[in-house]
Design an enzyme around this catalytic site. Structure first.
Site, PDB file in Angstrom:
ATOM      1  N   GLU A  38     -98.002  31.913 -16.617  1.00 56.55           N
ATOM      2  CA  GLU A  38     -97.564  32.881 -15.643  1.00 56.55           C
ATOM      3  C   GLU A  38     -97.586  32.356 -14.212  1.00 56.55           C
ATOM      4  O   GLU A  38     -96.686  32.618 -13.428  1.00 56.55           O
ATOM      5  CB  GLU A  38     -98.483  34.093 -15.724  1.00 56.55           C
ATOM      6  CG  GLU A  38     -98.116  35.099 -14.699  1.00 56.55           C
ATOM      7  CD  GLU A  38     -98.270  36.477 -15.259  1.00 56.55           C
ATOM      8  OE1 GLU A  38     -98.433  36.591 -16.475  1.00 56.55           O
ATOM      9  OE2 GLU A  38     -98.206  37.413 -14.473  1.00 56.55           O
ATOM     10  N   ASP A  39     -98.618  31.614 -13.876  1.00 59.29           N
ATOM     11  CA  ASP A  39     -98.823  31.251 -12.468  1.00 59.29           C
ATOM     12  C   ASP A  39     -98.487  29.812 -12.110  1.00 59.29           C
ATOM     13  O   ASP A  39     -98.526  29.447 -10.945  1.00 59.29           O
ATOM     14  CB  ASP A  39    -100.292  31.510 -12.067  1.00 59.29           C
ATOM     15  CG  ASP A  39    -100.664  32.969 -12.215  1.00 59.29           C
ATOM     16  OD1 ASP A  39     -99.734  33.801 -12.294  1.00 59.29           O
ATOM     17  OD2 ASP A  39    -101.865  33.280 -12.265  1.00 59.29           O
TER      18      ASP A  39
END
Ligand code: MN
Length: 748
Positions: free
Chosen positions: A92-93
């Site tokens: 996600e990051d």
């Protein structure tokens, strides 16, 4: 890694020591390759998150390491889950993709991470009201793939709650609201008792800091006395168990802050009274060859030789475990100094299930063991998840109900046990047996007596369903079924029926048109919709089938030249369209969310007005939270108000921090409820006290006396909780008054 290195020696040391404490305390990771996999996951995650920091300032990687620790040490999951936890925020990051995970760790870990990523991946994209509910649904959907996703998600949430302090105020409320609304019940349902209590306490701490601190400090004060009492109580038991050569641990733990507060609320008693009940846990190492149940009762017998049991407080969760898998024998006995003590008797295995829940449950289950209550529950949830309701908020409510509702057990005529949620009707039972039996049900014999299908069942009932071939589901049925299985089946049947009706109506219309020599087309249908004033084709057809629309003037209508009708049609459409796009002024832009919104006195003159929620009636001095309605109005709730909690967890983006300004002019309505023993002059004394309090205006007083017992309510206008508390104190000092309290919800 970037060119620049923002981490100093201290950061690096911290990362290493946190990781060391994970790998040096690993549980159940003995398979070849386990340690290597964990190491690799750490290396990749550490590199991917390098130079990233959390809001608190510490290196980001500390978060995944902590989640991995919880996953292993507190939930008891193995190497794959640890690796997943370490990598859970990477996709996600950072630039590290799901494909990279699959290449480096294989399909299982990649699918686990996918499950965790999808959830958070949809955050912040759009601002729909149900976005959060939609997210929950997505996460819950993974229940049907792999339970580990949920367990890791719970661990993630637990660590976020433990470190919530550094978040901005409105986010704190949102996260804390979600936690109490969904994650704590979910943890409970999965048998993660310790985690559930911690989540509740942490959420409570952020939502109602004043009350939390108050109880926490009282707990701290009475700690010494608590342990002294526990020791005194335990000594004779320890002695007996030692003599019987039983291996055991005995411990006393104070109740959680949230559970104390909940009891104070529900029983309306002070802290001291709740705290008075002590609890002690005996965990024994079972002797092989003797059933654990027998050993539990054996210990029960030793304890009750020393202390007298309270007859109505015996809970046997060994013979029949709780639906979440919990097993133990609970007995309450009269301890030293006349205090009740609850003793929980558990084997080592039972204790592990109680503390670690689901994972431990599977460990002990083996392959041959029969289906447990927990398995049944998960199966039920899966069915629900496979046929989700369309409205995500409705779906979430339904799921919540499933988390909380206690179960009843009823019997079929042949004596088979069927478990249903509390409040289930005979019709629920019918659908539980078979969809067709439900669809054809016309009545039920409950314990041999004829009842309507709406009859609410009780545990132990024997139920037989009476069916008829001409029976069919009715819309009304939806009002008395509780299970999602029944609801879905009824909706399905109604839908099928509507479809059939529409189809039949269409056939009728087409044949009539054919008789007139008209070819049915969109234009003709449009004319008919207009003439009979129905909003869509389906309504037209089903109206025809139900004979609500008589096709008397059919000829005239279809032959009519388009002219005027078309104009009318377009006009109609325009009006309709205008309605749909009604403009909602986006007042929210005016509110600066970085500071608490000040609840001022002169509402009329200020830009942004607010409204006091009638479900909980907060007044100045109460802890409050704001909800920005779609119409741009700020509505003020108490954070503990059930309505507010529901809103906060479904529409967290609408929460705004609020703060009371000084209120001297405007008063707020509050209600006080009192009970006591009646005597001459009592009412007079009460009203004298109220009129003597200058800051209080009484508007309504309601008193009834029955058999010498006095009961009454007073409505007063006040400026601040201080005034109200002062008044309550003064009234409670009146001779004869037993109890005075503030009423939260008096909208009814
Ligand atoms: Mn996370």
């Amino acid at each position: 890694m970037g060119n620049k290195d923002f981490f100093d020696e201290e950061d690096k040391k911290l990362i290493q020591s946190e990781y060391d404490s994970l790998v040096n305390n690993l549980l159940r990771c003995n398979k070849p390759g386990d340690k290597e996999m964990i190491d690799k996951a750490f290396r990749i995650a550490n590199e991917a998150h390098w130079n990233m920091r959390r809001k608190s300032g510490e290196p980001y990687i500390i978060h995944p390491i902590s989640v991995a620790k919880i996953v292993n040490q507190e939930i008891g999951l193995g190497a794959k889950s640890i690796a997943t936890a370490l990598l859970h925020d990477v996709v996600e990051d950072t630039d590290y993709s799901l494909e990279d995970v699959e290449r480096d760790f294989g399909p299982k870990i990649s699918s686990l991470i996918d499950g965790l990523t999808k959830i958070s991946g949809t955050y912040n994209k759009e601002n729909t009201a149900s976005m959060q509910a939609e997210n929950f649904r997505k996460m819950l959907m993974t229940l049907s793939d792999d339970m580990r996703v949920i367990l890791i998600k719970i661990a993630d949430r637990l660590h976020n709650m433990r470190t919530l302090d550094s978040m901005p105020e409105h986010k704190k409320m949102k996260i804390a609201g979600e936690t109490i609304f969904l994650y704590a019940p979910l943890a409970h349902r999965l048998g993660l008792y310790a985690i559930k209590s911690e989540l509740e306490d942490l959420s409570f701490k952020f939502r109602q800091p004043q009350i939390y601190e108050e109880i926490a400090s009282k707990l701290k004060h009475s700690e010494k006395k608590f342990y002294a009492l526990i020791n005194k109580f335990s000594l004779p038991i320890i002695d007996k168990l030692n003599k019987a050569d039983i291996q055991f641990d005995i411990s006393g733990r104070p109740k959680s802050i949230f559970s104390i507060w909940k009891k104070m609320q529900s029983k309306n008693v002070p802290f001291e009274e709740i705290y008075d009940v002590l609890a002690v846990r005996v965990v024994f190492e079972p002797v092989p060859g003797i059933p654990e149940k027998t050993q539990c009762w054996n210990i029960y017998s030793m304890i009750t030789d020393s202390y007298l049991p309270k007859p109505d407080r015996l809970r046997d969760w060994v013979s029949r475990p709780k639906p979440n898998g919990y097993e133990a024998l609970h007995v309450t006995v009269m301890g030293p100094e006349g205090k009740w003590v609850e003793v929980q008797i558990r084997s080592r295995r039972m204790d592990e299930i109680a503390e670690r829940g689901y994972a431990a449950h599977w460990k002990y289950k083996g392959d041959s063991a029969q289906e447990s209550e927990l398995d049944k529950w998960i199966k039920k949830i899966r069915t629900m998840l496979e046929n989700p309701l369309e409205d995500p908020i409705e779906f979430l409510d339904e799921f919540k109900m499933n988390l909380f509702s206690s179960e009843i057990m009823v019997f079929t005529p042949k004596g088979t046990l069927v478990s249903l949620p509390k409040g289930a009707s005979a019709l629920d039972f019918a659908y539980e047996i078979h969809t067709e039996i439900g669809n054809k049900a016309i009545g039920a014999k409950v314990n041999y007596k004829l009842n309507p299908i709406s009859a609410v069942l009780m545990s132990g009932d024997q139920v037989e369903i009476i069916t008829s071939d001409i029976a069919k589901p009715d819309k009304e049925w939806l009002s008395f079924v509780r299970t999602s299985k029944a609801k879905e089946a009824i909706k399905d049947a109604l839908k099928t029926e509507t479809t059939n009706r529409i189809h039949k109506g269409m056939e009728i219309l087409e044949s009539k048109l054919r008789d007139l020599g008209v070819v049915p087309n969109a234009e003709v249908v449009r004319k008919l919709m207009l003439a009979y004033d129905v909003p869509n084709k389906d309504e037209l057809y089903s109206g025809i089938e139900l004979d609500l629309i008589k096709l008397d003037n059919l000829k005239k209508i279809v032959r009519k030249s388009p002219g005027k009708n078309v104009i009318k049609y377009w006009e109609l459409k325009l009006i309709g369209a205008k309605k749909e796009t009604r403009e909602v002024p986006e007042k929210s832009d005016k509110i600066d969310r970085s500071v608490p919104f000040l609840l001022r006195e002169n509402v009329e003159n200020s830009e942004q007005s607010y409204e006091i929620a009638s479900c909980c009636n907060p007044i100045p001095g109460d802890e409050v939270t704001g909800y920005l309605s779609p119409e741009g109005q700020i509505i003020i709730h108490k954070p503990k108000c059930p309505v507010a909690i529901r809103i906060m967890s479904n529409e967290g983006n609408r929460i705004i921090a609020v703060k009371w300004a000084m209120h001297k002019l405007v008063s707020f309505l509050a209600r006080i409820h009192m009970t006591g023993i009646d005597r001459i002059g009592l009412v007079n004394e009460i009203t004298n006290i109220i009129s003597a309090e200058l800051k209080v205006n009484m508007t309504n007083i309601n008193i009834s006396v029955q058999n010498g017992i006095f009961e009454g309510t007073i409505d007063v206008y006040i400026h601040h909780t201080k005034d109200l508390n002062n008044l309550i104190l003064k009234i409670s000092n009146i001779k004869g008054i037993e109890n005075v309290k503030r009423v939260e919800d008096f909208s009814k």
